[in-house]
Enzyme design. Structure first.
Site, short mmCIF file in Angstrom:
data_model
loop_
_atom_site.label_atom_id
_atom_site.label_comp_id
_atom_site.label_asym_id
_atom_site.label_seq_id
_atom_site.Cartn_x
_atom_site.Cartn_y
_atom_site.Cartn_z
N PRO A 30 0.79 -1.23 0.00
CA PRO A 30 0.00 0.00 0.00
C PRO A 30 0.83 1.29 0.00
O PRO A 30 1.82 1.39 0.73
CB PRO A 30 -0.80 -0.09 1.31
N ASN A 31 0.42 2.21 -0.83
CA ASN A 31 0.95 3.57 -0.93
C ASN A 31 2.31 3.67 -1.61
O ASN A 31 2.79 4.78 -1.84
CB ASN A 31 1.02 4.25 0.46
N ARG A 85 5.52 11.07 -1.82
CA ARG A 85 5.48 10.86 -0.37
C ARG A 85 6.63 11.62 0.29
O ARG A 85 7.48 12.19 -0.39
CB ARG A 85 5.56 9.36 -0.05
N TYR A 127 11.42 8.61 2.34
CA TYR A 127 11.32 7.66 1.24
C TYR A 127 12.16 8.03 0.01
O TYR A 127 12.18 7.28 -0.96
CB TYR A 127 9.85 7.49 0.84
N ASN A 165 8.41 -5.13 -0.27
CA ASN A 165 8.21 -4.02 0.66
C ASN A 165 6.71 -3.97 0.92
O ASN A 165 5.95 -3.49 0.09
CB ASN A 165 8.68 -2.69 0.05
N ALA A 222 2.82 -0.46 5.06
CA ALA A 222 2.27 -0.56 6.43
C ALA A 222 1.81 -1.96 6.80
O ALA A 222 1.68 -2.29 7.98
CB ALA A 222 1.13 0.44 6.59
N HIS A 226 3.45 -4.02 9.54
CA HIS A 226 3.21 -3.86 10.97
C HIS A 226 1.89 -4.48 11.43
O HIS A 226 1.68 -4.63 12.62
CB HIS A 226 3.23 -2.37 11.34
N ASP A 247 1.01 -14.89 7.17
CA ASP A 247 0.63 -16.31 7.03
C ASP A 247 0.94 -16.81 5.63
O ASP A 247 1.43 -17.93 5.46
CB ASP A 247 -0.86 -16.50 7.34
N GLU A 259 12.92 -8.64 2.98
CA GLU A 259 12.01 -7.54 3.32
C GLU A 259 12.76 -6.22 3.12
O GLU A 259 13.85 -6.06 3.64
CB GLU A 259 11.63 -7.72 4.80
N HIS A 281 12.64 -1.91 3.22
CA HIS A 281 12.00 -0.65 3.61
C HIS A 281 12.89 0.50 3.16
O HIS A 281 14.10 0.47 3.42
CB HIS A 281 11.77 -0.58 5.12
N SER A 330 12.70 3.57 4.30
CA SER A 330 13.07 4.31 5.51
C SER A 330 13.64 3.33 6.54
O SER A 330 13.53 2.13 6.38
CB SER A 330 11.84 5.02 6.08
N ARG A 368 11.89 5.27 13.57
CA ARG A 368 10.69 6.08 13.37
C ARG A 368 9.71 5.86 14.53
O ARG A 368 10.13 5.50 15.62
CB ARG A 368 10.06 5.74 12.01
N ARG A 379 5.98 1.55 14.02
CA ARG A 379 6.65 1.02 12.83
C ARG A 379 7.82 0.11 13.18
O ARG A 379 8.43 -0.49 12.30
CB ARG A 379 7.21 2.17 11.97
C1 DQA Z 1 7.83 1.49 4.50
C2 DQA Z 1 7.72 1.76 6.00
C3 DQA Z 1 6.29 1.55 6.49
O1 DQA Z 1 6.21 1.81 7.89
C4 DQA Z 1 5.35 2.51 5.77
O2 DQA Z 1 4.02 2.27 6.19
C5 DQA Z 1 5.48 2.45 4.30
C6 DQA Z 1 6.81 2.29 3.70
C7 DQA Z 1 9.22 1.86 3.94
O3 DQA Z 1 9.49 1.48 2.81
O4 DQA Z 1 10.00 2.54 4.62
O5 DQA Z 1 4.51 2.63 3.57
O6 DQA Z 1 7.63 0.10 4.26
#
Ligand code: DQA
Length: 146
Positions: free
Chosen positions: A9-10, A17, A22, A73, A76, A79, A86, A97, A99, A101, A106, A110
């Site tokens: 997401p996002n 952003r 990011y 990635n 959110a 978390h 699963d 994994e 990220h 950031s 943070r 997170r």
């Molecule tokens: C993220 C970190 C997450 O906490 C956040 O919700 C994101 C991006 C990152 O790439 O740093 O959407 O996964």
């Protein structure tokens, strides 16, 4: 070798952003850099982004049998996405994994990842470069196992 590259997401909004967290690259720009690195490494990548946990799960379930690994990635979902956890646990496909950031520097909410104990490695805080690092690390890990 084929790998899945999954963004949650996002992450389709990268470039718009918070640049401090990011970076300024768009997801397309990062994906192009990954494709160039993948060509160098002689690896095939299949990209997928969704804002919906169930769609990500459907995509993993439909494709995991044809790939050697996953770069993800989860945004959110990292978390709170127990269904995604699963799914990754069920398919047992090795994954890294990513990220952009540094989630440990943070907000408290997170700091905990629901998937880090399953992942081969967690790469955080390197903005878009983290995707390239993750690709190199996963390919070298998988090639050692051949
Ligand atoms: C993220 C970190 C997450 O906490 C956040 O919700 C994101 C991006 C990152 O790439 O740093 O959407 O996964």
């Amino acid at each position: 070798m084929k790998l899945l590259v999954i963004n949650g997401p996002n992450l389709n909004m990268l470039g718009k952003r918070d640049a401090d967290q990011y970076g300024t690259e768009t997801l397309d720009q990062i994906s192009h850099r990954m494709s160039a690195k993948a060509a160098e490494l002689d690896v095939n990548l299949e990209f997928f982004q969704s804002n919906h946990e169930g769609d990500i799960i459907d995509f993993i379930q439909a494709n995991y049998e044809n790939v050697s690994g996953i770069l993800i990635n989860p945004g959110a979902l990292t978390h709170y996405g127990i269904s995604l956890r699963d799914c990754l646990s069920d398919v047992k496909t090795p994954f890294i994994e990513i990220h952009l950031s540094d989630i440990h520097e943070r907000e408290e909410f997170r700091r905990h990842s629901l998937i880090s104990d399953l992942s081969f490695e967690q790469i955080k805080g390197h903005r878009g470069d983290g995707y390239i690092m993750a690709l190199e690390r996963l390919v070298s890990h998988l090639r050692k196992q051949l």
